[in-house]
Design an enzyme around this catalytic site. Structure first.
Site, PDB file in Angstrom:
ATOM      1  N   GLU A 278      -6.437   7.013  -0.682  1.00 11.56           N
ATOM      2  CA  GLU A 278      -6.331   5.781   0.098  1.00 11.56           C
ATOM      3  C   GLU A 278      -6.994   4.601  -0.618  1.00 11.56           C
ATOM      4  OE1 GLU A 278      -4.456   5.306   2.736  1.00 11.56           O
ATOM      5  OE2 GLU A 278      -3.869   7.395   2.536  1.00 11.56           O
TER       6      GLU A 278
ATOM      7  N   HIS B 242       1.428   4.376  -2.896  1.00 13.87           N
ATOM      8  CA  HIS B 242       1.453   5.832  -2.751  1.00 13.87           C
ATOM      9  C   HIS B 242       2.666   6.421  -3.458  1.00 13.87           C
ATOM     10  CE1 HIS B 242      -1.951   6.749  -0.284  1.00 13.87           C
ATOM     11  NE2 HIS B 242      -1.573   5.987   0.732  1.00 13.87           N
TER      12      HIS B 242
ATOM     13  N   HIS C  83       0.840  -1.203   0.000  1.00 13.81           N
ATOM     14  CA  HIS C  83       0.000   0.000   0.000  1.00 13.81           C
ATOM     15  C   HIS C  83       0.873   1.251   0.000  1.00 13.81           C
ATOM     16  CE1 HIS C  83      -3.330   2.670   1.486  1.00 13.81           C
ATOM     17  NE2 HIS C  83      -2.301   3.273   2.070  1.00 13.81           N
ATOM     18  N   GLU C  84       1.906   1.268   0.838  1.00 12.37           N
ATOM     19  CA  GLU C  84       2.774   2.448   0.900  1.00 12.37           C
ATOM     20  C   GLU C  84       3.553   2.626  -0.395  1.00 12.37           C
ATOM     21  OE1 GLU C  84       2.203   4.463   3.090  1.00 12.37           O
ATOM     22  OE2 GLU C  84       1.044   3.161   4.418  1.00 12.37           O
TER      23      GLU C  84
END
Length: 308
Positions: free
Chosen positions: A200, A134, A130-131
């Site tokens: 998100e 980003h 997930h990071e």
């Protein structure tokens, strides 16, 4: 496209700086505030990642000091066709993580010691994916600059409440100063929330693709939200402008899809990830993440190897 959105965000926050300056000290105050905003924008672009990491006393680790975490991030970065980011640990009991950096070549991921203890290997890899999403989407520039700018606006508004300058014609009365001290940081926060919530969902989706098992990320979000609800993060409480950087809002475990939430509702995010897992033929999968048939969407069909 994200650079355009970042530019628009910086322009909006800069304009907010000018409005606060004008209300506090007339045209002279506006010019001073705009000058501060320009300087803050430039400083944030080059140093916002360092400021974010320093705020949480993050320390960099490597393959010798944190071998499993480092190798996990390295393998995921390869799957996402990203340069290897710097890896940091934060000595914090609350389970959480964030990414920062102005571009993929100058990026970093940070995980708390609490998340290392709380999550399984597969779940932690989902969070790191997930990071990395980003970073791949260039969200980290917007997130870190927003944190810096929002904090600066809060500071100048609070400072102006006590030291309103200008001549008597333009100097606001105490009631106006108090309203500015309250509303200016609130406006900055609304701006940062508007850009962070939609990001998100997209980072969850792309993170699910990178790790190969969205269900593992869904399980991680549930555990993190539970940990946040019971374990306060004192640093985040003292620096609320950084809350939107984390995978789950560190200030509260009561995430709501409302105007004043920095993150989408965790339950909604989990539902979206489980729907993604079903679409990938992984419904109900809670086993070895990236194991077997999970296809790497970024590697031209190359199958992932085992973690180790």
């Amino acid at each position: 496209m994200n650079y355009v959105r970042t530019g628009m965000l910086m322009a909006a926050l800069t304009a907010l700086f000018g409005v606060v300056g004008y209300l506090l000290a007339g045209s002279g105050g506006m010019l001073i505030a705009l000058g501060i905003a320009v300087a803050t924008n430039l400083f944030s672009y080059w140093n916002s990642d360092r400021l974010a990491l320093a705020a949480y006393n993050a320390h960099q680790v490597d393959e010798r000091s944190a071998p499993e975490l480092y190798r996990m991030v390295r393998d995921l970065a390869q799957r996402a066709n990203l340069p290897m980011p710097r890896v940091y640990l934060i000595d914090e009991d609350q389970p959480n993580a964030f990414a920062t950096g102005r571009n993929p070549q100058n990026a970093a991921v940070a995980a708390t010691t609490g998340i290392i203890r709380t999550l399984s290997h597969d779940e932690l890899a989902g969070v790191m994916a997930h990071e990395l999403a980003h970073i791949r989407n260039h969200d980290t520039l917007t997130m870190t600059i927003t944190a810096t700018m929002a904090g600066a606006i809060s500071t100048i508004a609070s400072f102006g409440m006590f030291f309103g300058g200008g001549n008597s014609e333009h100097r606001p009365n105490v009631v106006v100063q108090i309203l500015i001290a309250i509303l200016a940081p609130l406006a900055a926060t609304i701006i940062q929330m508007a850009v962070s919530r939609s990001r998100e969902y997209e980072a969850d989706r792309l993170g699910g693709e990178i790790c190969g098992n969205p269900a593992a990320l869904a399980d991680a979000l549930a555990k993190i939200a539970g940990g946040v609800a019971h374990i306060p993060n004192e640093t985040a409480e003292a620096k609320p402008a950084t809350a939107h950087m984390f995978i789950v809002n560190p200030l509260s475990g009561r995430g709501m899809d409302s105007l004043f939430s920095t993150h989408p509702d965790t339950g909604n995010r989990i539902a979206a990830l489980m729907e993604q897992a079903r679409a990938m033929g992984l419904a109900g999968a809670r086993g070895s993440f990236l194991g077997g048939a999970a296809r790497n969407p970024f590697a031209g069909g190359r199958e992932p190897g085992p973690w180790g």
